[in-house]
Design a protein around this motif. Sequence first.
Motif, PDB file in Angstrom:
ATOM      1  N   GLN A  28       0.950  -0.929   0.565  1.00 52.39           N
ATOM      2  CA  GLN A  28      -0.522   0.256  -0.340  1.00 52.39           C
ATOM      3  C   GLN A  28       0.839   0.837  -0.016  1.00 52.39           C
ATOM      4  O   GLN A  28       1.759   1.319   0.172  1.00 52.39           O
ATOM      5  CB  GLN A  28      -0.941  -0.111   1.101  1.00 52.39           C
ATOM      6  CG  GLN A  28      -0.222   0.095   2.725  1.00 52.39           C
ATOM      7  CD  GLN A  28      -1.502   0.308   4.076  1.00 52.39           C
ATOM      8  OE1 GLN A  28      -2.049  -0.153   3.771  1.00 52.39           O
ATOM      9  NE2 GLN A  28      -0.716   1.483   4.085  1.00 52.39           N
ATOM     10  N   GLY A  31      -2.924   4.153   1.817  1.00 55.31           N
ATOM     11  CA  GLY A  31      -3.858   3.237   2.005  1.00 55.31           C
ATOM     12  C   GLY A  31      -4.922   2.611   1.254  1.00 55.31           C
ATOM     13  O   GLY A  31      -5.366   2.371   0.413  1.00 55.31           O
ATOM     14  N   VAL A  32      -5.339   1.274   1.671  1.00 60.33           N
ATOM     15  CA  VAL A  32      -5.903   0.415   0.607  1.00 60.33           C
ATOM     16  C   VAL A  32      -6.890   0.843   0.716  1.00 60.33           C
ATOM     17  O   VAL A  32      -7.177   0.400  -0.678  1.00 60.33           O
ATOM     18  CB  VAL A  32      -6.027  -1.362   1.613  1.00 60.33           C
ATOM     19  CG1 VAL A  32      -6.785  -1.814   0.345  1.00 60.33           C
ATOM     20  CG2 VAL A  32      -4.533  -1.854   2.116  1.00 60.33           C
ATOM     21  N   ASP A  34      -8.329   3.949   0.777  1.00 60.33           N
ATOM     22  CA  ASP A  34      -7.506   5.128  -0.294  1.00 60.33           C
ATOM     23  C   ASP A  34      -7.869   4.869  -1.426  1.00 60.33           C
ATOM     24  O   ASP A  34      -8.464   5.014  -2.713  1.00 60.33           O
ATOM     25  CB  ASP A  34      -7.032   5.774   0.197  1.00 60.33           C
ATOM     26  CG  ASP A  34      -7.241   6.989  -0.718  1.00 60.33           C
ATOM     27  OD1 ASP A  34      -7.685   7.534  -0.541  1.00 60.33           O
ATOM     28  OD2 ASP A  34      -5.313   7.549  -0.249  1.00 60.33           O
TER      29      ASP A  34
ATOM     30  N   ASP B  37      -5.754   0.877   7.273  1.00 61.43           N
ATOM     31  CA  ASP B  37      -6.839   1.525   8.081  1.00 61.43           C
ATOM     32  C   ASP B  37      -7.375  -0.108   8.461  1.00 61.43           C
ATOM     33  O   ASP B  37      -7.790  -0.893   8.620  1.00 61.43           O
ATOM     34  CB  ASP B  37      -7.721   0.858   6.468  1.00 61.43           C
ATOM     35  CG  ASP B  37      -7.942   2.443   5.550  1.00 61.43           C
ATOM     36  OD1 ASP B  37      -6.908   3.669   5.854  1.00 61.43           O
ATOM     37  OD2 ASP B  37      -6.835   2.258   3.946  1.00 61.43           O
ATOM     38  N   VAL B  62      -8.204  -3.980   6.975  1.00 56.70           N
ATOM     39  CA  VAL B  62      -8.749  -4.741   5.548  1.00 56.70           C
ATOM     40  C   VAL B  62      -7.541  -5.899   5.144  1.00 56.70           C
ATOM     41  O   VAL B  62      -8.884  -6.949   4.951  1.00 56.70           O
ATOM     42  CB  VAL B  62      -8.533  -3.724   4.190  1.00 56.70           C
ATOM     43  CG1 VAL B  62      -8.693  -4.303   2.920  1.00 56.70           C
ATOM     44  CG2 VAL B  62      -9.100  -2.220   4.275  1.00 56.70           C
TER      45      VAL B  62
END
Lengths: 363, 126
Positions: A28, A31-32, A34, B37, B62
């Motif tokens: 990443q 962020g994944v 995003d 996240d 995630v």
Amino acid sequence: MKKTPLNQVHRDLGARMVPFGGWDMPVQYSGVIDEHLATRNRVGLFDVSHMGEVEVVGSGALDYIQQLTVNDASKLVDGQVQYSAICYPNGGTVDDVTLYRFSAERYLFCVNAANTDKDFAWMQQQLQESGVPNVELRNLSNEFCQIALQGPRADEVLQGLTSVDLSSVAFYHFTEGGVAGLPAIISRTGYTGSGGFEIYAAADAAVPLWTALMKEGEEAGIAPCGLGARDTLRLEMKYALYGHELSEDISPLEAGLGWITKLDKGDFVGREALQGKKDAGLPRRLAGLKMTESGIPREGYPVYRNGEEVGIVTSGTMSPCLKVGIALALLPPEFCAIGTDLQVGIRKRQVACQTVKTPFVNI
Amino acid sequence: MDFPDELKYTEEHEWVLVEENIATIGITDFAQDQLGDVVFVELPDVGVEVEEGKPFGVVESVKAVSDIYAPLTGEVVEVNEELPDTPEMVNTSPYEDAWMIKIKLSDPKEVDDLMDAAAYEEFIED
């Protein structure tokens, strides 16, 4: 650990690097979630140079490929791509692949990174066993870079860098042309479900190509995307990932790839076993699960029906688009009907979910 | 990255705020950055006994599932009820909005084994 030509570029962009199939890859950047949403809504750029490329040349190429793969390669025309798979004689899967036809005597396989050496050895062995004359195999994996430009704004970004009329390149077709002045193969394919291209070029073109795409994509809001987003994007589409939905023990038929398995095209490696499995009725099939209670299903978690274990999760995540847990699972066919109430074993609880229509998202 | 001086820290990347015999617990800025996240948080109920070094909850990004370990032994007296519905607060406010549980300490001497901010910062640099 192998590195793609873009390794330093990823580090300079602040990517978090992880080992993946023997490669040091970015998982990443920002962020994944995003990156996932950038690809769905705008455009994402992925370094997929770790993927392997094997060229098949010679007048026997098609005969050989027909023996090797499950899909019907005779249907391909020049400039067309086909999704296919390679099986063992017992119907288990060696790999899933894309096949490019440049001419009747020249094809290119794109294979999974971690499988490249295994696939190439298998292809060579099958060539010997098939006895098809006039075929040459070349593992070109180190000579190629591959960059995926994916998302609804991919066309406008790429069109700014090429004189090829992209509107003339149909889905699952490709053309050869310059991108930012660099010779490339422009293929309208991908692993995200959001449209766009996979661009193949010489390994030493990777950095200038990436840099040009990032710059050209600035206005469209391009985002560099790592393997994390690549995985959540493909999962929302129910695209199989080798080692999860496909493996030595999971045939393409069980993975829901009956549509690429052409049992009536003539003989190929695994055909008999696959026909036998189909005739006997598949004991398990791949289904999409959506959580109806809070929880995130993960690979390896058991699936229950009224307290009885009936299947297993092959991939699972929190869907960035749906904001709920989703999974792919291998289940007995009687539980695959859409709307079936099931439970996923998450730690000590059995958490409610339901089989749903796939893809999970409408794009 | 931020490591407030008034907090104590563990090698498993939890932070602790000790006020008399009550400890408030969460995960550090470093931990949330490493996770990415955060999309799911599972916390114990009030009344549960947590034991120093043992998992008391789960935080999921995630990509991955991680246990949260109790820095100290005690009984859970309060849980951040908002956190399971807004797990992203772990990323945006790890030391304030995303506190996880408050426990009543069984053995306040355990606090002496925790790192201060300077020691923790040194620990994560290694």
